[in-house]
Design a protein around this motif. Structure first.
Motif, PDB file in Angstrom:
ATOM      1  N   MET A 155      36.649  32.819  65.377  1.00 42.66           N
ATOM      2  CA  MET A 155      36.699  33.513  66.691  1.00 42.66           C
ATOM      3  C   MET A 155      37.387  34.586  67.119  1.00 42.66           C
ATOM      4  SD  MET A 155      34.448  30.156  69.274  1.00 42.66           S
ATOM      5  CE  MET A 155      34.945  31.149  70.449  1.00 42.66           C
ATOM      6  N   VAL A 156      38.643  34.411  67.137  1.00 40.44           N
ATOM      7  CA  VAL A 156      40.046  34.817  67.005  1.00 40.44           C
ATOM      8  C   VAL A 156      39.774  36.366  66.124  1.00 40.44           C
ATOM      9  CG1 VAL A 156      42.427  35.415  66.947  1.00 40.44           C
ATOM     10  CG2 VAL A 156      41.670  33.432  68.023  1.00 40.44           C
ATOM     11  N   MET A 157      39.490  35.938  64.948  1.00 43.09           N
ATOM     12  CA  MET A 157      39.279  37.413  64.042  1.00 43.09           C
ATOM     13  C   MET A 157      38.118  37.931  64.503  1.00 43.09           C
ATOM     14  SD  MET A 157      38.971  36.962  60.025  1.00 43.09           S
ATOM     15  CE  MET A 157      37.167  36.493  59.800  1.00 43.09           C
ATOM     16  N   LEU A 158      36.897  37.685  64.906  1.00 42.24           N
ATOM     17  CA  LEU A 158      35.550  38.360  65.446  1.00 42.24           C
ATOM     18  C   LEU A 158      35.839  39.434  66.343  1.00 42.24           C
ATOM     19  CD1 LEU A 158      32.965  35.580  64.065  1.00 42.24           C
ATOM     20  CD2 LEU A 158      33.534  37.962  63.670  1.00 42.24           C
ATOM     21  N   ASP A 159      36.755  38.488  67.345  1.00 44.24           N
ATOM     22  CA  ASP A 159      37.128  38.973  68.310  1.00 44.24           C
ATOM     23  C   ASP A 159      37.800  40.725  68.108  1.00 44.24           C
ATOM     24  OD1 ASP A 159      35.511  37.692  70.320  1.00 44.24           O
ATOM     25  OD2 ASP A 159      37.067  36.557  70.978  1.00 44.24           O
ATOM     26  N   ILE A 160      38.912  40.203  67.558  1.00 41.99           N
ATOM     27  CA  ILE A 160      40.153  41.585  66.838  1.00 41.99           C
ATOM     28  C   ILE A 160      39.079  42.730  66.419  1.00 41.99           C
ATOM     29  CG2 ILE A 160      41.977  42.418  64.833  1.00 41.99           C
ATOM     30  CD1 ILE A 160      43.407  39.257  66.177  1.00 41.99           C
ATOM     31  N   TYR A 161      38.848  41.512  65.209  1.00 42.78           N
ATOM     32  CA  TYR A 161      37.453  42.674  64.569  1.00 42.78           C
ATOM     33  C   TYR A 161      36.861  43.784  65.287  1.00 42.78           C
ATOM     34  CZ  TYR A 161      34.369  45.137  61.791  1.00 42.78           C
ATOM     35  OH  TYR A 161      33.149  45.769  61.010  1.00 42.78           O
TER      36      TYR A 161
END
Length: 166
Positions: free
Chosen positions: A76-82
């Protein structure tokens, strides 16, 4: 003779185990699929696989049920950063940091630890070490801002120190 407290403790443990098994039955495959999709997107680095991962995480019930799982929280963090990087038209996005979820998790954790070292030890060496790591890994400002947001206690102070160095 078994006392009442021991019986209550054993009942509690059995109830917790029953709930965990039920959770695994309902969501275990979904968790595995989310990790598989994340690893595919990281390995292939193409829009089709990234979109498939994003679409999988649009299921709010699934996200809510899995959000306390560590690997899922990192996805979820990765997707938010992306998303932030994509909106800022950054070329070297988080999906380029590594080829699998474990590599991404290690980098995010490393940034968090360097931020904490800088924040709590108030060390110029720690701040410079963080900047060197960010440059070495080519981490975007969007990623750094997001990780500061989720991990720093005194966000304004951290940003102020980094602004002086960057």
């Amino acid at each position: 003779m078994i006392d009442e407290q021991m019986i209550q403790t054993e009942e509690y443990i059995l109830q917790e185990e029953k709930e965990r098994l039920l959770w695994e039955e309902q969501y275990g495959e979904k968790k595995d699929r989310a990790i598989e999709l994340a690893n595919n997107a990281l390995l292939r680095k193409d829009q089709a696989h990234i979109k498939e991962l994003e679409d999988y995480f649009k299921d709010e019930n699934m996200v809510k049920a899995l959000s306390e799982e560590s690997d899922i929280a990192f996805i979820m963090v990765m997707l938010d950063i992306y998303s932030a990087e994509k909106n800022a038209e950054i070329e070297n996005v988080i999906f380029n940091w590594g080829d699998n979820l474990d590599q991404i998790i290690r980098i995010i954790r490393q940034i968090k630890f360097l931020l904490w070292e800088m924040e709590f030890l108030r060390s110029n060496d720690a701040a410079e070490g963080l900047v060197c790591f960010l440059q070495e890994k080519n981490i975007s400002m969007q990623a750094l801002e997001y990780i500061i947001f989720i991990s720093s206690y005194d966000k304004a102070k951290v940003v102020g120190v980094l602004e002086k160095i960057l």
